[in-house]
Motif scaffolding. Sequence first.
Motif, PDB file in Angstrom:
ATOM      1  N   ALA A  63       0.869  -1.183   0.000  1.00 47.87           N
ATOM      2  CA  ALA A  63       0.000   0.000   0.000  1.00 47.87           C
ATOM      3  C   ALA A  63       0.904   1.231   0.000  1.00 47.87           C
ATOM      4  CB  ALA A  63      -0.928  -0.008   1.214  1.00 47.87           C
ATOM      5  N   ARG A  64       1.440   1.541  -1.154  1.00 47.95           N
ATOM      6  CA  ARG A  64       2.407   2.615  -1.251  1.00 47.95           C
ATOM      7  C   ARG A  64       1.798   3.976  -0.942  1.00 47.95           C
ATOM      8  NH1 ARG A  64       6.543   1.535  -6.301  1.00 47.95           N
ATOM      9  NH2 ARG A  64       7.378  -0.463  -5.533  1.00 47.95           N
ATOM     10  N   ALA A  65       2.608   4.810  -0.325  1.00 50.85           N
ATOM     11  CA  ALA A  65       2.161   6.143   0.073  1.00 50.85           C
ATOM     12  C   ALA A  65       2.896   7.204  -0.739  1.00 50.85           C
ATOM     13  CB  ALA A  65       2.430   6.360   1.557  1.00 50.85           C
ATOM     14  N   PRO A  66       2.307   8.385  -0.868  1.00 55.19           N
ATOM     15  CA  PRO A  66       3.046   9.479  -1.516  1.00 55.19           C
ATOM     16  C   PRO A  66       4.269   9.844  -0.689  1.00 55.19           C
ATOM     17  CG  PRO A  66       1.025  10.277  -0.500  1.00 55.19           C
ATOM     18  CD  PRO A  66       0.972   8.787  -0.425  1.00 55.19           C
ATOM     19  N   GLY A  67       5.253  10.405  -1.346  1.00 57.49           N
ATOM     20  CA  GLY A  67       6.493  10.765  -0.660  1.00 57.49           C
ATOM     21  C   GLY A  67       6.791  12.248  -0.785  1.00 57.49           C
ATOM     22  N   GLU A  87       4.482  17.085  10.327  1.00 60.67           N
ATOM     23  CA  GLU A  87       3.126  17.296   9.819  1.00 60.67           C
ATOM     24  C   GLU A  87       2.895  16.590   8.491  1.00 60.67           C
ATOM     25  OE1 GLU A  87       0.889  18.310  11.697  1.00 60.67           O
ATOM     26  OE2 GLU A  87       2.275  18.949  13.276  1.00 60.67           O
ATOM     27  N   PHE A  88       3.896  16.526   7.640  1.00 59.71           N
ATOM     28  CA  PHE A  88       3.742  15.743   6.403  1.00 59.71           C
ATOM     29  C   PHE A  88       3.487  14.273   6.728  1.00 59.71           C
ATOM     30  CE2 PHE A  88       6.818  18.869   4.117  1.00 59.71           C
ATOM     31  CZ  PHE A  88       5.778  19.753   3.889  1.00 59.71           C
ATOM     32  N   ALA A  89       4.281  13.715   7.634  1.00 57.36           N
ATOM     33  CA  ALA A  89       4.144  12.296   7.979  1.00 57.36           C
ATOM     34  C   ALA A  89       2.789  12.016   8.619  1.00 57.36           C
ATOM     35  CB  ALA A  89       5.269  11.869   8.917  1.00 57.36           C
ATOM     36  N   ARG A  90       2.290  12.934   9.450  1.00 52.91           N
ATOM     37  CA  ARG A  90       0.969  12.751  10.064  1.00 52.91           C
ATOM     38  C   ARG A  90      -0.133  12.729   9.012  1.00 52.91           C
ATOM     39  NH1 ARG A  90      -0.891  16.905  13.234  1.00 52.91           N
ATOM     40  NH2 ARG A  90      -2.280  15.485  14.366  1.00 52.91           N
ATOM     41  N   ARG A  91       0.141  13.259   7.842  1.00 52.39           N
ATOM     42  CA  ARG A  91      -0.848  13.283   6.764  1.00 52.39           C
ATOM     43  C   ARG A  91      -0.633  12.162   5.757  1.00 52.39           C
ATOM     44  NH1 ARG A  91      -0.489  17.771   9.369  1.00 52.39           N
ATOM     45  NH2 ARG A  91      -2.218  19.251   9.409  1.00 52.39           N
ATOM     46  N   GLY A  92       0.172  11.166   6.171  1.00 49.31           N
ATOM     47  CA  GLY A  92       0.293   9.957   5.367  1.00 49.31           C
ATOM     48  C   GLY A  92       1.414   9.937   4.364  1.00 49.31           C
ATOM     49  N   TYR A  93       2.287  10.942   4.384  1.00 52.53           N
ATOM     50  CA  TYR A  93       3.383  10.984   3.428  1.00 52.53           C
ATOM     51  C   TYR A  93       4.647  10.360   4.027  1.00 52.53           C
ATOM     52  CZ  TYR A  93       0.383  14.680   1.506  1.00 52.53           C
ATOM     53  OH  TYR A  93      -0.684  15.397   1.018  1.00 52.53           O
ATOM     54  N   VAL A  94       5.371   9.611   3.226  1.00 53.64           N
ATOM     55  CA  VAL A  94       6.717   9.182   3.592  1.00 53.64           C
ATOM     56  C   VAL A  94       7.631  10.371   3.358  1.00 53.64           C
ATOM     57  CG1 VAL A  94       8.632   7.622   3.068  1.00 53.64           C
ATOM     58  CG2 VAL A  94       6.275   6.783   2.981  1.00 53.64           C
ATOM     59  N   VAL A  95       8.406  10.756   4.368  1.00 51.07           N
ATOM     60  CA  VAL A  95       9.211  11.981   4.282  1.00 51.07           C
ATOM     61  C   VAL A  95      10.686  11.638   4.402  1.00 51.07           C
ATOM     62  CG1 VAL A  95       9.633  14.269   5.240  1.00 51.07           C
ATOM     63  CG2 VAL A  95       7.341  13.264   5.382  1.00 51.07           C
ATOM     64  N   GLY A 117      20.567  17.241  -3.797  1.00 48.74           N
ATOM     65  CA  GLY A 117      19.168  17.123  -4.191  1.00 48.74           C
ATOM     66  C   GLY A 117      18.854  15.954  -5.108  1.00 48.74           C
ATOM     67  N   PRO A 118      19.556  15.812  -6.243  1.00 52.57           N
ATOM     68  CA  PRO A 118      19.257  14.684  -7.128  1.00 52.57           C
ATOM     69  C   PRO A 118      19.436  13.328  -6.437  1.00 52.57           C
ATOM     70  CG  PRO A 118      20.521  16.346  -8.304  1.00 52.57           C
ATOM     71  CD  PRO A 118      20.511  16.764  -6.865  1.00 52.57           C
ATOM     72  N   ASP A 119      20.463  13.204  -5.590  1.00 50.83           N
ATOM     73  CA  ASP A 119      20.680  11.947  -4.875  1.00 50.83           C
ATOM     74  C   ASP A 119      19.523  11.651  -3.925  1.00 50.83           C
ATOM     75  OD1 ASP A 119      23.154  11.522  -6.082  1.00 50.83           O
ATOM     76  OD2 ASP A 119      24.236  12.628  -4.531  1.00 50.83           O
ATOM     77  N   GLY A 120      19.049  12.685  -3.231  1.00 54.13           N
ATOM     78  CA  GLY A 120      17.961  12.477  -2.280  1.00 54.13           C
ATOM     79  C   GLY A 120      16.672  12.084  -2.954  1.00 54.13           C
ATOM     80  N   LEU A 121      16.324  12.738  -4.052  1.00 55.49           N
ATOM     81  CA  LEU A 121      15.090  12.405  -4.762  1.00 55.49           C
ATOM     82  C   LEU A 121      15.162  10.995  -5.335  1.00 55.49           C
ATOM     83  CD1 LEU A 121      12.334  13.061  -5.876  1.00 55.49           C
ATOM     84  CD2 LEU A 121      13.438  14.282  -7.773  1.00 55.49           C
ATOM     85  N   LYS A 122      16.318  10.640  -5.878  1.00 60.68           N
ATOM     86  CA  LYS A 122      16.487   9.285  -6.412  1.00 60.68           C
ATOM     87  C   LYS A 122      16.302   8.240  -5.320  1.00 60.68           C
ATOM     88  CE  LYS A 122      19.853   6.389  -8.866  1.00 60.68           C
ATOM     89  NZ  LYS A 122      21.230   6.341  -9.459  1.00 60.68           N
ATOM     90  N   TYR A 123      16.854   8.502  -4.137  1.00 62.44           N
ATOM     91  CA  TYR A 123      16.726   7.539  -3.041  1.00 62.44           C
ATOM     92  C   TYR A 123      15.272   7.434  -2.581  1.00 62.44           C
ATOM     93  CZ  TYR A 123      17.339   5.227   1.425  1.00 62.44           C
ATOM     94  OH  TYR A 123      17.233   4.345   2.474  1.00 62.44           O
ATOM     95  N   LEU A 124      14.586   8.564  -2.434  1.00 64.14           N
ATOM     96  CA  LEU A 124      13.196   8.524  -1.999  1.00 64.14           C
ATOM     97  C   LEU A 124      12.339   7.715  -2.964  1.00 64.14           C
ATOM     98  CD1 LEU A 124      10.893   9.534  -0.139  1.00 64.14           C
ATOM     99  CD2 LEU A 124      10.738  11.563  -1.612  1.00 64.14           C
ATOM    100  N   GLY A 136       6.296  14.851  -3.760  1.00 62.25           N
ATOM    101  CA  GLY A 136       6.349  16.286  -3.556  1.00 62.25           C
ATOM    102  C   GLY A 136       7.737  16.707  -3.101  1.00 62.25           C
ATOM    103  N   LEU A 137       8.121  17.929  -3.424  1.00 62.95           N
ATOM    104  CA  LEU A 137       9.416  18.481  -3.029  1.00 62.95           C
ATOM    105  C   LEU A 137       9.177  19.714  -2.167  1.00 62.95           C
ATOM    106  CD1 LEU A 137      11.161  18.440  -6.543  1.00 62.95           C
ATOM    107  CD2 LEU A 137      11.073  16.590  -4.871  1.00 62.95           C
ATOM    108  N   GLU A 138       9.907  19.819  -1.069  1.00 63.39           N
ATOM    109  CA  GLU A 138       9.783  20.996  -0.198  1.00 63.39           C
ATOM    110  C   GLU A 138      11.157  21.378   0.312  1.00 63.39           C
ATOM    111  OE1 GLU A 138       9.874  23.136   3.510  1.00 63.39           O
ATOM    112  OE2 GLU A 138      10.185  20.970   3.456  1.00 63.39           O
TER     113      GLU A 138
END
Length: 565
Positions: A63-67, A87-95, A117-124, A136-138
């Motif tokens: 049951a994959r979640a948004p990240g 707050e992101f995690a409380r709303r169901g996002y993997v952060v 940045g590119p390394d982090g997004l690739k890992y997520l 999402g990116l923040e």
Amino acid sequence: MSAPRHRGWLALLGLLLILGGAACAMMVRSAGGISVRDIRFAGKDGTVMSALLYVPAAATPAARAPGIFAVHGYINSRETQDGFSIEFARRGYVVLALDQTGHGYSGGKAFSNGFGGPDGLKYLRSLPMVDPDQIGLEGHSMGGWTVLAAAAAMPDSYRAIVLEGSSTGAPYAKDGSPIWPRNLALVYSTYDEFSKIMWGVDRAIDVNGSAKLKSVFGTDQTIIAGKLYGAAAAGTARVLYQPVTTHPGDHISTAAIGHATDWFAQTLKGGTPRRSSDQIWYWKEVATGVSLIGFVLLVLGSFDLLVRSAAFAPLRATAIAASTTRDERWRRGFWLSLLVPALLFYPCFIAVYLLVPATVLLPQTVTTQVAVWALASAAAGLALRRFGPRAVPSVASPWGPAIGIALATSAIAYLAVFAVDRLFGTDLRFWIVAVKWPDARQWGIALIYLAPIMVAFLAQQRSVLGLTVGGDSPARSYRSAMLAMSGGIGGLMALIYGVFFATGTLITGFDPLTTVIALQFVAVLPVIAIVAIFAWRRTGSHRAGALLTGVLVTLYVVAGTATQG
């Protein structure tokens, strides 16, 4: 002047506050079954990257979640984003809350590899519990440039982005347009110190009229805050939010955090609906703030216990005040102690930035700036001492025991920080003031800066203790030292921000970064003064207290800033 005996309760109270606050912080982070893990992964060229990974209980490979990829700003670390991450995690996002390259526990140099940045997004995107189609990116400040670097490198790998106090375009990001980046929310505070650098306007409150921002929104009209421009389905959605706070204030603003959660609720699928006002992150901030107070008490209590032990008996002596009255010479000395560091702050920081590039020998620009400022202030204090009070002979503590008690006290305090890091996965912080456990590289860097900062504190604290007055109560001695050490920088910040809040104009807009850095010293300098007086009352000398604060300040700055060399 006789010293009080605390008989260990101060150290015990400090330890209880540290552990209790950290435990409460962990409970807030993990509320609702969220798992928070300290992770490492390999980035470009094998650079070791550090992050905190928040995983809601419902997020599984089945049951994959948004990240959401969340990144702090310059000279901060992954924990600075905790308000957003919680707050992101409380709303169901993997952060994934990243340490940028050269920050926190990530390797490499600051600014390298697209800030990480590119390394982090690739890992997520590679995580089995993350839906790669709902990312999402923040990012805050330079963290915004970090996530923009990720968006530029992987343009089809995210659906929406929130820039907190950041910008597209120069100096470090790709130029924005009505179609890039995809689905952008700009959260730009009305008192952001960096408006000229970010969006080319003198006052942050006028960012809605920025020509640069209009081009990103695809309009030639003044942008209306809160109004939706473009369409999320086409990836062209745009919105501007303007919370009433400052650039670093975004981290402790329920409005700024709420705007970010609202935007992802509109642009990502699969999250758990919650009102933007439904927030609990601030309890974590309070809890680690309690731990930070406990750290100071543990330092004081440990010093008190050690100085009363047989090993450090040679340090014990009666404290003798330097002056008998607050006469004209005393007042001149007081005002010089108060004003000189404040007057030298900007010149020293700017000179280092312009003239001293980061190298292997001086790898951290901010720590170099702090060391030069401390040395310059101490040297000026020595040169101007003849205008101050006539000092009476003071006790000369033996160097060996003085060095030993400084190292032993620091070791006890930092063992507690290590325990908190390992047991509860957090540092000791309130807002922009944070005590962190240094990693191996940072311990080595600390050795570079330790000697000059210690030398500066030995001279500076001798001058401050030269303002002690016979017959003063302990409380008055502490107040006088705290005001002498921090009153100048505190008054300078009060002036700068008083004008800023009244007019919207930052009078130090020529160097907003130094202005933001200065804020933490309004809190740090009074603590240094407390330690100095506390140690003097037990040893009659400035040496042990100066050496102790030299160690603590060096570790504090080195672990909390960026490595460029």
